[in-house]
Design a protein around this motif. Sequence first.
Motif, PDB file in Angstrom:
ATOM      1  N   ARG A  57       0.831  -1.258   0.076  1.00  0.00           N
ATOM      2  CA  ARG A  57       0.034   0.198   0.151  1.00  0.00           C
ATOM      3  C   ARG A  57       0.991   1.318   0.070  1.00  0.00           C
ATOM      4  O   ARG A  57       0.576   2.159  -0.647  1.00  0.00           O
ATOM      5  N   ALA A  58       2.037   1.130   0.813  1.00  0.00           N
ATOM      6  CA  ALA A  58       2.768   2.565   0.923  1.00  0.00           C
ATOM      7  C   ALA A  58       3.644   2.547  -0.654  1.00  0.00           C
ATOM      8  O   ALA A  58       3.692   3.875  -1.185  1.00  0.00           O
ATOM      9  N   SER A  59       3.915   1.634  -1.200  1.00  0.00           N
ATOM     10  CA  SER A  59       4.480   1.692  -2.412  1.00  0.00           C
ATOM     11  C   SER A  59       3.350   2.225  -3.621  1.00  0.00           C
ATOM     12  O   SER A  59       3.701   3.098  -4.521  1.00  0.00           O
ATOM     13  N   TYR A  60       2.300   1.804  -3.394  1.00  0.00           N
ATOM     14  CA  TYR A  60       1.101   2.065  -4.300  1.00  0.00           C
ATOM     15  C   TYR A  60       0.995   3.734  -4.182  1.00  0.00           C
ATOM     16  O   TYR A  60       0.926   4.354  -5.066  1.00  0.00           O
ATOM     17  N   HIS A  61       0.907   4.326  -2.885  1.00  0.00           N
ATOM     18  CA  HIS A  61       0.736   5.536  -2.479  1.00  0.00           C
ATOM     19  C   HIS A  61       2.002   6.432  -2.824  1.00  0.00           C
ATOM     20  O   HIS A  61       1.661   7.525  -3.459  1.00  0.00           O
ATOM     21  N   LEU A  62       3.145   5.689  -2.893  1.00  0.00           N
ATOM     22  CA  LEU A  62       4.291   6.546  -3.203  1.00  0.00           C
ATOM     23  C   LEU A  62       4.362   6.946  -4.533  1.00  0.00           C
ATOM     24  O   LEU A  62       4.872   8.196  -4.952  1.00  0.00           O
ATOM     25  N   LEU A  63       3.832   6.289  -5.518  1.00  0.00           N
ATOM     26  CA  LEU A  63       3.689   6.582  -6.793  1.00  0.00           C
ATOM     27  C   LEU A  63       2.416   7.426  -7.215  1.00  0.00           C
ATOM     28  O   LEU A  63       2.235   7.653  -8.373  1.00  0.00           O
ATOM     29  N   GLY A  64       1.651   7.680  -6.236  1.00  0.00           N
ATOM     30  CA  GLY A  64       0.511   8.420  -6.516  1.00  0.00           C
ATOM     31  C   GLY A  64      -0.654   7.715  -7.191  1.00  0.00           C
ATOM     32  O   GLY A  64      -1.277   8.113  -8.113  1.00  0.00           O
ATOM     33  N   LEU A  65      -0.536   6.496  -6.870  1.00  0.00           N
ATOM     34  CA  LEU A  65      -1.728   5.578  -7.464  1.00  0.00           C
ATOM     35  C   LEU A  65      -2.869   5.644  -6.716  1.00  0.00           C
ATOM     36  O   LEU A  65      -3.020   6.030  -5.570  1.00  0.00           O
ATOM     37  N   ALA A  66      -3.911   5.319  -7.335  1.00  0.00           N
ATOM     38  CA  ALA A  66      -5.323   4.825  -6.660  1.00  0.00           C
ATOM     39  C   ALA A  66      -6.265   4.075  -7.387  1.00  0.00           C
ATOM     40  O   ALA A  66      -5.788   3.511  -8.380  1.00  0.00           O
ATOM     41  N   THR A  67      -7.351   3.735  -6.740  1.00  0.00           N
ATOM     42  CA  THR A  67      -8.051   2.635  -7.312  1.00  0.00           C
ATOM     43  C   THR A  67      -9.655   3.264  -7.528  1.00  0.00           C
ATOM     44  O   THR A  67     -10.232   3.660  -6.903  1.00  0.00           O
ATOM     45  N   TYR A  68     -10.029   2.499  -8.745  1.00  0.00           N
ATOM     46  CA  TYR A  68     -11.469   2.785  -9.063  1.00  0.00           C
ATOM     47  C   TYR A  68     -11.888   1.414  -9.177  1.00  0.00           C
ATOM     48  O   TYR A  68     -11.178   0.367  -9.536  1.00  0.00           O
ATOM     49  N   PHE A  69     -13.317   1.230  -9.132  1.00  0.00           N
ATOM     50  CA  PHE A  69     -13.734  -0.101  -9.407  1.00  0.00           C
ATOM     51  C   PHE A  69     -14.943  -0.197 -10.394  1.00  0.00           C
ATOM     52  O   PHE A  69     -15.632   0.756 -10.781  1.00  0.00           O
TER      53      PHE A  69
END
Length: 366
Positions: A274-286
Amino acid sequence: MALTAGIVGLPNVGKSTLFNAITKAGAESANYPFCTIDPNVGVVEVPDWRLEKLTELVQPKKTVPTTFEFTDIAGIVKGASKGEGLGNKFLSHIRQVDAICQVVRCFSDDNITHVSGEVNPIDDIEVINLELILADLESVDKRIERVGKLARQKDKDAVYEYEILEKLKEAFEQDKAARTVEFTEEQMKIVKGLHLLTIKPMLYVANVGEDDIIDPASNEYVQKVREFAEKDNADVIVVCAKIEEEISELDDEEKKAFLEELGIEESGLDQLIRASYHLLGLATYFTAGVQEVRAWTYKKGMKAPQCAGVIHTDFERGFIRAETVAFEDLIEYGSMTAAKEAGKVRLEGKEYIVQDGDVMHFRFNV
């Protein structure tokens, strides 16, 4: 979104053990430097409790989580920028990733040798950071030599770039990373084109022993890493790679019981992903339907057509509008029909900036 985080660190800090746990890929792990010669790449599922809730609500035929890529890069040693160890080969592998997760040894173990003879996490961090800076300095010096000739001929673009390069060179000579230097949005376009190592966002991963995972704050090494990271404007995640590797072999129920027994709410790996995901400015839609409930990765700030293009280029090319509801509203009202009746489902156009957690249905025509 094909973005990847590279796992780096000095030899024998627990990089490959951590990578094994993340991907269950079995990258070779041994008690000697350079046991990982070529970068190993593994894809992991991004843990997201919202996906589970949507699955319970919709009861689809299948559920597909979004994924994230980690690359395990062999150990860097002092002098890597000058070819020491396996030198520039490793640096070129780092150049290919989008973010850096630097594993730092925060445990003592007489059975596992330390490349410098003693455990000192701040020295380890400084060795790696300096090698990345030196590699960038070399790249910038070469670029200055080329651009300088045109700048002296008053070429407007060259003069503009030369000023940026000089600013970077000054920072590197003061042992500062490129990401700490302030640039305008226009200048950043030039900086990004240089593919510098130190422009990449950094996450420090403090690898502790089994006895310290319950109360990492009591570990003096972890405290030092946190203090350093605060000055570096970076985050810190605490893991015990050895425990995480053991957990990775368990099924979900066994994993849950193991963590409860340890008194831990969430595994270090879930935090790391999750931290790595956030680090790259990524987010999730469904997207959620009877056939499939699925999570999709997008870059924060992307508009609806771009997010539609994550699914298929035709969706972006022929985008009309996006039927959108916030995850919280859909869960609260229990169905798309009920959410529509409550006025919570919106028809968003081409300028809509997608929000993390949006549940979307795209309308398009090609």
